[in-house]
Scaffold this motif. Sequence first.
Motif, PDB file in Angstrom:
ATOM      1  N   GLY A  69       0.826  -1.201   0.000  1.00 41.18           N
ATOM      2  CA  GLY A  69       0.000   0.000   0.000  1.00 41.18           C
ATOM      3  C   GLY A  69       0.857   1.245   0.000  1.00 41.18           C
ATOM      4  N   SER A  70       0.273   2.358  -0.364  1.00 39.74           N
ATOM      5  CA  SER A  70       1.050   3.578  -0.577  1.00 39.74           C
ATOM      6  C   SER A  70       1.709   4.096   0.699  1.00 39.74           C
ATOM      7  CB  SER A  70       0.173   4.670  -1.183  1.00 39.74           C
ATOM      8  OG  SER A  70      -0.918   4.968  -0.328  1.00 39.74           O
ATOM      9  N   TYR A  71       1.020   4.060   1.846  1.00 38.17           N
ATOM     10  CA  TYR A  71       1.601   4.602   3.071  1.00 38.17           C
ATOM     11  C   TYR A  71       2.721   3.699   3.588  1.00 38.17           C
ATOM     12  CZ  TYR A  71       1.923   6.753   7.697  1.00 38.17           C
ATOM     13  OH  TYR A  71       2.378   7.382   8.835  1.00 38.17           O
ATOM     14  N   PHE A  72       2.486   2.382   3.559  1.00 37.47           N
ATOM     15  CA  PHE A  72       3.551   1.442   3.931  1.00 37.47           C
ATOM     16  C   PHE A  72       4.769   1.676   3.046  1.00 37.47           C
ATOM     17  CE2 PHE A  72       5.927  -2.415   3.173  1.00 37.47           C
ATOM     18  CZ  PHE A  72       6.074  -2.992   4.422  1.00 37.47           C
ATOM     19  N   LEU A  79      12.895   4.846   4.626  1.00 36.36           N
ATOM     20  CA  LEU A  79      13.748   4.387   5.712  1.00 36.36           C
ATOM     21  C   LEU A  79      14.642   3.220   5.293  1.00 36.36           C
ATOM     22  CD1 LEU A  79      11.136   4.567   8.620  1.00 36.36           C
ATOM     23  CD2 LEU A  79      13.132   6.040   8.307  1.00 36.36           C
ATOM     24  N   PHE A  80      14.042   2.154   4.776  1.00 35.76           N
ATOM     25  CA  PHE A  80      14.801   0.949   4.449  1.00 35.76           C
ATOM     26  C   PHE A  80      15.292   0.926   3.007  1.00 35.76           C
ATOM     27  CE2 PHE A  80      12.054  -0.247   8.018  1.00 35.76           C
ATOM     28  CZ  PHE A  80      13.010  -0.744   8.899  1.00 35.76           C
ATOM     29  N   GLY A  81      14.821   1.867   2.191  1.00 32.22           N
ATOM     30  CA  GLY A  81      15.330   2.000   0.833  1.00 32.22           C
ATOM     31  C   GLY A  81      16.381   3.092   0.755  1.00 32.22           C
ATOM     32  N   PHE A  82      15.966   4.319   0.996  1.00 31.62           N
ATOM     33  CA  PHE A  82      16.862   5.473   0.869  1.00 31.62           C
ATOM     34  C   PHE A  82      17.880   5.567   2.000  1.00 31.62           C
ATOM     35  CE2 PHE A  82      17.178   9.979   2.376  1.00 31.62           C
ATOM     36  CZ  PHE A  82      18.215  10.358   1.526  1.00 31.62           C
ATOM     37  N   GLY A 176      12.501  -6.806   8.820  1.00 36.70           N
ATOM     38  CA  GLY A 176      11.742  -8.049   8.844  1.00 36.70           C
ATOM     39  C   GLY A 176      10.409  -7.889   9.551  1.00 36.70           C
ATOM     40  N   MET A 177      10.409  -7.142  10.657  1.00 36.87           N
ATOM     41  CA  MET A 177       9.170  -6.889  11.385  1.00 36.87           C
ATOM     42  C   MET A 177       8.188  -6.085  10.544  1.00 36.87           C
ATOM     43  SD  MET A 177      10.822  -5.977  15.113  1.00 36.87           S
ATOM     44  CE  MET A 177       9.271  -5.439  15.825  1.00 36.87           C
ATOM     45  N   MET A 178       8.723  -5.152   9.775  1.00 32.79           N
ATOM     46  CA  MET A 178       7.829  -4.325   8.955  1.00 32.79           C
ATOM     47  C   MET A 178       7.169  -5.166   7.868  1.00 32.79           C
ATOM     48  SD  MET A 178       8.540  -0.463   7.816  1.00 32.79           S
ATOM     49  CE  MET A 178       7.182   0.589   7.248  1.00 32.79           C
ATOM     50  N   HIS A 179       7.932  -6.045   7.244  1.00 32.11           N
ATOM     51  CA  HIS A 179       7.345  -6.946   6.250  1.00 32.11           C
ATOM     52  C   HIS A 179       6.338  -7.890   6.908  1.00 32.11           C
ATOM     53  CE1 HIS A 179       9.455  -6.122   2.459  1.00 32.11           C
ATOM     54  NE2 HIS A 179      10.511  -5.829   3.192  1.00 32.11           N
ATOM     55  N   PRO A 185      -1.166  -8.026  10.905  1.00 32.58           N
ATOM     56  CA  PRO A 185      -1.472  -6.627  11.243  1.00 32.58           C
ATOM     57  C   PRO A 185      -1.987  -6.425  12.656  1.00 32.58           C
ATOM     58  CG  PRO A 185      -3.149  -7.557   9.787  1.00 32.58           C
ATOM     59  CD  PRO A 185      -2.044  -8.559   9.853  1.00 32.58           C
ATOM     60  N   THR A 186      -2.559  -7.453  13.262  1.00 33.82           N
ATOM     61  CA  THR A 186      -3.100  -7.278  14.612  1.00 33.82           C
ATOM     62  C   THR A 186      -2.015  -7.280  15.683  1.00 33.82           C
ATOM     63  OG1 THR A 186      -3.485  -9.669  14.741  1.00 33.82           O
ATOM     64  CG2 THR A 186      -5.315  -8.290  14.002  1.00 33.82           C
ATOM     65  N   SER A 187      -0.909  -7.980  15.436  1.00 32.58           N
ATOM     66  CA  SER A 187       0.160  -8.062  16.437  1.00 32.58           C
ATOM     67  C   SER A 187       1.315  -7.112  16.145  1.00 32.58           C
ATOM     68  CB  SER A 187       0.688  -9.498  16.517  1.00 32.58           C
ATOM     69  OG  SER A 187       1.165  -9.922  15.249  1.00 32.58           O
ATOM     70  N   LEU A 188       1.423  -6.651  14.914  1.00 35.89           N
ATOM     71  CA  LEU A 188       2.511  -5.747  14.536  1.00 35.89           C
ATOM     72  C   LEU A 188       1.953  -4.557  13.758  1.00 35.89           C
ATOM     73  CD1 LEU A 188       5.346  -8.147  13.293  1.00 35.89           C
ATOM     74  CD2 LEU A 188       5.488  -6.602  15.252  1.00 35.89           C
ATOM     75  N   SER A 189       2.354  -3.371  14.145  1.00 36.05           N
ATOM     76  CA  SER A 189       1.970  -2.165  13.421  1.00 36.05           C
ATOM     77  C   SER A 189       3.172  -1.662  12.643  1.00 36.05           C
ATOM     78  CB  SER A 189       1.496  -1.090  14.398  1.00 36.05           C
ATOM     79  OG  SER A 189       1.497   0.183  13.787  1.00 36.05           O
ATOM     80  N   PHE A 190       3.047  -1.574  11.320  1.00 34.67           N
ATOM     81  CA  PHE A 190       4.205  -1.121  10.533  1.00 34.67           C
ATOM     82  C   PHE A 190       4.550   0.333  10.857  1.00 34.67           C
ATOM     83  CE2 PHE A 190       0.716  -0.278   7.412  1.00 34.67           C
ATOM     84  CZ  PHE A 190       0.957   1.058   7.121  1.00 34.67           C
ATOM     85  N   THR A 191       3.555   1.112  11.287  1.00 32.15           N
ATOM     86  CA  THR A 191       3.842   2.498  11.674  1.00 32.15           C
ATOM     87  C   THR A 191       4.721   2.532  12.918  1.00 32.15           C
ATOM     88  OG1 THR A 191       1.695   3.190  10.795  1.00 32.15           O
ATOM     89  CG2 THR A 191       2.816   4.726  12.254  1.00 32.15           C
ATOM     90  N   ALA A 192       4.412   1.678  13.903  1.00 34.82           N
ATOM     91  CA  ALA A 192       5.222   1.620  15.119  1.00 34.82           C
ATOM     92  C   ALA A 192       6.641   1.152  14.810  1.00 34.82           C
ATOM     93  CB  ALA A 192       4.560   0.690  16.136  1.00 34.82           C
ATOM     94  N   VAL A 193       6.769   0.161  13.926  1.00 33.50           N
ATOM     95  CA  VAL A 193       8.100  -0.313  13.526  1.00 33.50           C
ATOM     96  C   VAL A 193       8.874   0.807  12.842  1.00 33.50           C
ATOM     97  CG1 VAL A 193       9.373  -1.958  12.103  1.00 33.50           C
ATOM     98  CG2 VAL A 193       7.318  -2.702  13.316  1.00 33.50           C
TER      99      VAL A 193
END
Length: 413
Positions: A69-72, A79-82, A176-179, A185-193
């Motif tokens: 998705g666009s926000y992810f 962060l992990f690309g640039f 890895g956590m972000m992926h 999605p219920t146990s990990l928030s990509f925004t928090a990561v």
Amino acid sequence: MNNRLAQVSAPNSPSPDVSVKAASTDRSWPFFRLAFRPFFWLGALFSSISLTLWSAHYSLGMPLTPYGGSYFWHLHEMLFGFVTAIIVGFLLTAVQTWTKVPGLKGKPLIALVALWLLARLFMLLPHWLPAQLISTTDLLFLPLAAMFLARPIIKARLWRNLLFVPILLCMAALNGMMHASLTQPTSLSFTAVAHTMILLVALVMCIMGGRVFPMFTANGTHTARVAPWPWLEKLAILTTALCVLLSLQVVDVPATLKGSVFLLAGIANAARALRWRIWVTLQVPLVWSLHLSYWAVSLGLALLGLVELGIFSHTSAAYHAITVGGMGVMILSMMSRVSLGHTGRLIAANAWVTLSLLIIVLAFLMRVLAPLVFDAIAISILASGGLWAAAYGMFVIAYAPVLFSPRPDGAPG
């Protein structure tokens, strides 16, 4: 545009015999003779493209359907690309200076850069490729970079600098956590990561800043180097590291305590930056910009503390103070000076470099301060994204002759 960039710094130049020998024996493509060359140039280009896409999508409604998705994609790729590309380019170049062991170059470097490029391309093609192929390709980059960094450090037994290897591995774990957050999605928030990653990068900037900014200030302004206060150095680093740990939310910490730690980290780093005397650097763009970026990191940490304490409500502004003001300004300034220094040129900003630094500072102000004054977030994102793309685009154009050509002194690298 590039006359001043082409000047050679005589004190850094080897003897004529060494230069001739190096030039005659190294037949590789100059772009892959040290890691800073491809990672700085391609990273800057990628950041310009990705922020243009994101700002046009968010503010103008341009279709954008990347992996996650666009926000992810926006959070992950900046962060992990640039950012990781620039960090890896810097570390794999600096390790040669630290250890006197030849740095990564040639085919191994080409392979690492190709892996990074493939991951950036795959992230934009989620409908054409299996999700596992996309994530695996992206996840390989940081562990491989950590391995290439560790080898010369271990060979030279320079244990002090081994610190950066676990930092890269921590970044790999966060990636890895972000992926994984996409499937859990219920146990990990990509925004928090992503927020934890921002703070980890801030920690790296604080560590590196303390090591080199006082020296750059003394050398660039011909003034005495400020002696560190050990207690303040430790306080600034330890509180920032504690902010990283608190952001993981492994244990439930009261908001008052968490906010106090963040606020203390911001104040400690601001006090540290104040001692470096930004006012003596105002005539030296490649130094004042570094100071300003450190001030932005301090501001972001303090604002996050105020958010936790319920005094400030703009969490996005706090994080973007660190990302746009801290990372954006510091990375552009460091890329500019490292590219000049490691190609045997005079470390001095010409008019174009100075203008690019002013533009990225304006991008910071537009992204962080403008939304606090005007209720127009879409316009703020569009303007700051355009300014970022312009500033980093200027680096791409102005530094192409520097990064794609051999050192003018004939030395390797």
